[in-house]
Design an enzyme around this catalytic site. Structure first.
Site, PDB file in Angstrom:
ATOM      1  N   TYR A   1     -17.085   4.187   4.627  1.00  0.00           N
ATOM      2  CA  TYR A   1     -15.646   4.032   4.898  1.00  0.00           C
ATOM      3  C   TYR A   1     -15.294   4.652   6.255  1.00  0.00           C
ATOM      4  CZ  TYR A   1     -10.670   5.287   4.601  1.00  0.00           C
ATOM      5  OH  TYR A   1      -9.336   5.483   4.875  1.00  0.00           O
TER       6      TYR A   1
ATOM      7  N   GLY B   1       0.838  -1.199   0.000  1.00  0.00           N
ATOM      8  CA  GLY B   1       0.000   0.000   0.000  1.00  0.00           C
ATOM      9  C   GLY B   1       0.873   1.250   0.000  1.00  0.00           C
TER      10      GLY B   1
ATOM     11  N   THR C   1      -8.378   7.816   9.798  1.00  0.00           N
ATOM     12  CA  THR C   1      -8.620   8.823   8.759  1.00  0.00           C
ATOM     13  C   THR C   1      -9.323  10.087   9.269  1.00  0.00           C
ATOM     14  OG1 THR C   1      -9.926   9.176   6.751  1.00  0.00           O
ATOM     15  CG2 THR C   1     -10.725   7.499   8.227  1.00  0.00           C
TER      16      THR C   1
ATOM     17  N   TYR D   1      -3.622   2.791  11.472  1.00  0.00           N
ATOM     18  CA  TYR D   1      -3.892   4.076  10.817  1.00  0.00           C
ATOM     19  C   TYR D   1      -5.386   4.294  10.669  1.00  0.00           C
ATOM     20  CZ  TYR D   1       1.021   4.027  10.016  1.00  0.00           C
ATOM     21  OH  TYR D   1       2.375   4.003  10.235  1.00  0.00           O
TER      22      TYR D   1
ATOM     23  N   ASP E   1      -4.073 -12.362   4.211  1.00  0.00           N
ATOM     24  CA  ASP E   1      -5.354 -11.731   3.885  1.00  0.00           C
ATOM     25  C   ASP E   1      -6.086 -11.414   5.189  1.00  0.00           C
ATOM     26  OD1 ASP E   1      -7.862 -10.993   3.084  1.00  0.00           O
ATOM     27  OD2 ASP E   1      -8.129 -12.669   1.684  1.00  0.00           O
ATOM     28  N   LEU E   2      -6.328 -10.137   5.414  1.00  0.00           N
ATOM     29  CA  LEU E   2      -6.957  -9.712   6.670  1.00  0.00           C
ATOM     30  C   LEU E   2      -8.391 -10.196   6.809  1.00  0.00           C
ATOM     31  CD1 LEU E   2      -4.415  -8.031   7.022  1.00  0.00           C
ATOM     32  CD2 LEU E   2      -5.807  -6.105   7.665  1.00  0.00           C
TER      33      LEU E   2
ATOM     34  N   TYR F   1      -9.238  -1.467   3.969  1.00  0.00           N
ATOM     35  CA  TYR F   1     -10.144  -1.305   2.834  1.00  0.00           C
ATOM     36  C   TYR F   1     -10.249   0.208   2.634  1.00  0.00           C
ATOM     37  CZ  TYR F   1     -14.253  -1.726  -0.122  1.00  0.00           C
ATOM     38  OH  TYR F   1     -15.124  -1.659  -1.172  1.00  0.00           O
ATOM     39  N   THR F   2      -9.696   0.733   1.528  1.00  0.00           N
ATOM     40  CA  THR F   2      -9.565   2.193   1.390  1.00  0.00           C
ATOM     41  C   THR F   2     -10.379   2.799   0.232  1.00  0.00           C
ATOM     42  OG1 THR F   2      -7.571   1.867   0.066  1.00  0.00           O
ATOM     43  CG2 THR F   2      -7.242   2.293   2.410  1.00  0.00           C
TER      44      THR F   2
ATOM     45  N   LYS G   1     -13.852   2.846   9.635  1.00  0.00           N
ATOM     46  CA  LYS G   1     -12.563   3.216  10.233  1.00  0.00           C
ATOM     47  C   LYS G   1     -12.738   3.629  11.694  1.00  0.00           C
ATOM     48  CE  LYS G   1      -9.074   3.291   8.589  1.00  0.00           C
ATOM     49  NZ  LYS G   1      -8.041   2.212   8.466  1.00  0.00           N
TER      50      LYS G   1
HETATM   51  N1  LIG Z   1      -5.428   6.927   1.140  1.00  0.00           N
HETATM   52  C1  LIG Z   1      -5.831   7.953   1.872  1.00  0.00           C
HETATM   53  O1  LIG Z   1      -6.092   9.050   1.362  1.00  0.00           O
HETATM   54  C2  LIG Z   1      -5.964   7.805   3.369  1.00  0.00           C
HETATM   55  C3  LIG Z   1      -6.444   8.906   4.100  1.00  0.00           C
HETATM   56  C4  LIG Z   1      -6.555   8.796   5.476  1.00  0.00           C
HETATM   57  C5  LIG Z   1      -6.216   7.613   6.107  1.00  0.00           C
HETATM   58  N2  LIG Z   1      -5.762   6.550   5.377  1.00  0.00           N
HETATM   59  C6  LIG Z   1      -5.467   5.317   6.093  1.00  0.00           C
HETATM   60  O2  LIG Z   1      -4.089   5.022   5.961  1.00  0.00           O
HETATM   61  C7  LIG Z   1      -3.884   3.604   5.935  1.00  0.00           C
HETATM   62  C8  LIG Z   1      -3.079   3.214   4.721  1.00  0.00           C
HETATM   63  O3  LIG Z   1      -3.722   3.721   3.570  1.00  0.00           O
HETATM   64  P1  LIG Z   1      -3.035   3.748   2.133  1.00  0.00           P
HETATM   65  O4  LIG Z   1      -3.359   5.044   1.516  1.00  0.00           O
HETATM   66  O5  LIG Z   1      -1.624   3.299   2.240  1.00  0.00           O
HETATM   67  O6  LIG Z   1      -3.948   2.650   1.429  1.00  0.00           O
HETATM   68  P2  LIG Z   1      -3.666   1.744   0.168  1.00  0.00           P
HETATM   69  O7  LIG Z   1      -2.585   2.303  -0.680  1.00  0.00           O
HETATM   70  O8  LIG Z   1      -5.006   1.452  -0.410  1.00  0.00           O
HETATM   71  O9  LIG Z   1      -3.088   0.449   0.853  1.00  0.00           O
HETATM   72  C9  LIG Z   1      -3.881  -0.434   1.588  1.00  0.00           C
HETATM   73  C10 LIG Z   1      -3.293  -1.809   1.423  1.00  0.00           C
HETATM   74  O10 LIG Z   1      -4.152  -2.713   2.134  1.00  0.00           O
HETATM   75  C11 LIG Z   1      -4.253  -3.880   1.355  1.00  0.00           C
HETATM   76  N3  LIG Z   1      -5.446  -4.646   1.654  1.00  0.00           N
HETATM   77  C12 LIG Z   1      -6.732  -4.366   1.343  1.00  0.00           C
HETATM   78  N4  LIG Z   1      -7.534  -5.365   1.744  1.00  0.00           N
HETATM   79  C13 LIG Z   1      -6.727  -6.292   2.320  1.00  0.00           C
HETATM   80  C14 LIG Z   1      -6.960  -7.552   2.905  1.00  0.00           C
HETATM   81  N5  LIG Z   1      -8.165  -8.104   2.960  1.00  0.00           N
HETATM   82  N6  LIG Z   1      -5.893  -8.224   3.396  1.00  0.00           N
HETATM   83  C15 LIG Z   1      -4.649  -7.707   3.316  1.00  0.00           C
HETATM   84  N7  LIG Z   1      -4.364  -6.538   2.765  1.00  0.00           N
HETATM   85  C16 LIG Z   1      -5.407  -5.830   2.270  1.00  0.00           C
HETATM   86  C17 LIG Z   1      -4.288  -3.383  -0.083  1.00  0.00           C
HETATM   87  O11 LIG Z   1      -3.950  -4.421  -0.945  1.00  0.00           O
HETATM   88  P3  LIG Z   1      -4.382  -4.384  -2.496  1.00  0.00           P
HETATM   89  O12 LIG Z   1      -3.492  -3.373  -3.114  1.00  0.00           O
HETATM   90  O13 LIG Z   1      -4.146  -5.779  -2.945  1.00  0.00           O
HETATM   91  O14 LIG Z   1      -5.811  -3.964  -2.514  1.00  0.00           O
HETATM   92  C18 LIG Z   1      -3.258  -2.264  -0.035  1.00  0.00           C
HETATM   93  O15 LIG Z   1      -1.962  -2.744  -0.346  1.00  0.00           O
HETATM   94  C19 LIG Z   1      -5.288   2.973   5.988  1.00  0.00           C
HETATM   95  O16 LIG Z   1      -5.586   2.638   7.307  1.00  0.00           O
HETATM   96  C20 LIG Z   1      -6.188   4.108   5.529  1.00  0.00           C
HETATM   97  O17 LIG Z   1      -7.494   3.969   6.043  1.00  0.00           O
HETATM   98  C21 LIG Z   1      -5.609   6.633   4.021  1.00  0.00           C
END
Ligand SMILES: NC(=O)c1ccc[n+]([C@@H]2O[C@H](COP(=O)([O-])OP(=O)(O)OC[C@H]3O[C@@H](n4cnc5c(N)ncnc54)[C@H](OP(=O)(O)O)[C@@H]3O)[C@@H](O)[C@H]2O)c1
Length: 312
Positions: A126, A12, A102, A100, A37-38, A62-63, A130
């Site tokens: 979402y 991610g 949001t 993490y 797999d979570l 799940y994002t 969270k």
């Molecule tokens: N993105 C944002 O703007 C944002 C904003 C605020 C907070 N956050 C928080 O920051 C954290 C990291 O976000 P990020 O931006 O790095 O997200 P990301 O790039 O979407 O990465 C999330 C990772 O989780 C994996 N994943 C999803 N479902 C899974 C499952 N069932 N088992 C194992 N792995 C799984 C995904 O794998 P796949 O690639 O295979 O789907 C992806 O590699 C999260 O907690 C998110 O809620 C993100």
């Protein structure tokens, strides 16, 4: 003593940066979705029991904000049940859980930066999952750190920066929402901030975790709108030299066509999930307890382009 760290979501945006930086602290066992797999609780429990980590760092989630509106069950399994299980296992083996969350736990009705003590009130599925994930962790009572961050982007992954760069090669005009305010935050800075906090805690010992654990806001400094962020991205992009690997990939080597960016209202860009109109987070607790302040969003944006120049 060398720490053992279990990292989920290593591919991610934040996870990939953590996979590069966490070895500063100890030995890491890092997993992507195929390896762990979570949504499989038995597998998750077994992995934690096998590794017996001192720290579990959960960067998986799940994002997909819009998709979550119609996949609530799947979003809950990953964003609520899995962190709850990680907290139970962390408590059982005396590990620290780092998780993490949001800015979307808030409804956006504020006009001043949200504090950790402000009442969350998510307005989309979402955000609800969270928040429920945070609550599941707190309910277990394991030692934990929850970092709420926002508008995450970087040179790789699925994010607004890369979407804008792609669209800029396809359209002469871009229309971008001007009435949602928040703080774009570079994935690398979040990972760096996390590791700095963990380094401090590791030096101070176990009492520090009970004293300084809990929930922290961790975003870049300042505030902007998606519209202003898009303008900043295209300004940086217009100065990029050719031949930079990540940039060539993001633009597929095409020239930038966009000549005009127009700000539009949220109603003009309907999405399945509602977004908060204002989700700026105050980082004062992070500064107070760890002396940490992430750079302003505009400096972070410049750094992404500059890093690409150095590394590409
Ligand atoms: N993105 C944002 O703007 C944002 C904003 C605020 C907070 N956050 C928080 O920051 C954290 C990291 O976000 P990020 O931006 O790095 O997200 P990301 O790039 O979407 O990465 C999330 C990772 O989780 C994996 N994943 C999803 N479902 C899974 C499952 N069932 N088992 C194992 N792995 C799984 C995904 O794998 P796949 O690639 O295979 O789907 C992806 O590699 C999260 O907690 C998110 O809620 C993100």
């Amino acid at each position: 003593m060398k720490l053992r760290i279990l990292l989920t979501g290593k591919r991610g945006q934040i996870g990939a940066q953590l996979a590069a930086l966490l070895p500063r602290l100890g030995e890491i066992a890092a997993y992507d979705r195929n390896e762990l797999d979570l949504s499989n609780p038995d597998h998750l429990r077994r992995a934690i029991q096998d590794v017996q980590p001192n720290m579990i760092v959960n960067a998986a989630a799940y994002t997909s904000v819009d998709q979550a509106e119609r996949e609530e069950k799947q979003a809950r399994i990953v964003n609520v049940d899995a962190p709850g299980l990680m907290a139970e296992e962390a408590k059982r083996i005396g590990a620290l859980l780092v998780h993490y969350s949001t800015d979307y736990v808030f409804d956006g009705s504020s006009s001043v930066p949200y504090l950790e003590i402000d009442k969350p009130n998510p307005i989309n599925v979402y955000g609800k999952t969270k928040l429920a994930g945070e609550e599941a962790i707190r309910a277990v009572g394991a030692p934990h750190l929850i970092f709420r961050t926002a508008w995450v982007y970087g040179a790789t992954g699925r994010n607004f920066l890369l979407t804008m760069l792609r669209l800029a090669t396809e359209r002469e005009e871009l229309k971008v929402v001007r009435d949602q305010f928040g703080t774009p935050t570079w994935s690398h800075e979040i990972a760096e901030g996390t590791v700095k906090v963990l380094e401090q805690l590791a030096q101070q010992g176990r009492e520090a975790i009970s004293k300084f654990g809990g929930t922290y806001h961790m975003t870049a400094g300042g505030k902007t709108s998606w519209f202003e962020f898009a303008k900043g991205i295209l300004a940086e992009a217009s100065r990029m030299p050719r031949g930079i690997t990540w940039f060539e990939t993001a633009t597929k080597g095409q020239v930038l066509l966009t000549r005009r960016i127009t700000g539009i209202a949220t109603e003009e860009y309907p999405t399945p999930a509602r977004r908060p109109a204002y989700s700026v987070l105050s980082n004062s607790r992070l500064k107070l307890n760890f002396g940490l302040k992430l750079p302003a969003w505009s400096l972070q944006l410049r750094a992404v382009f500059a890093e690409g120049r150095i590394n590409g």
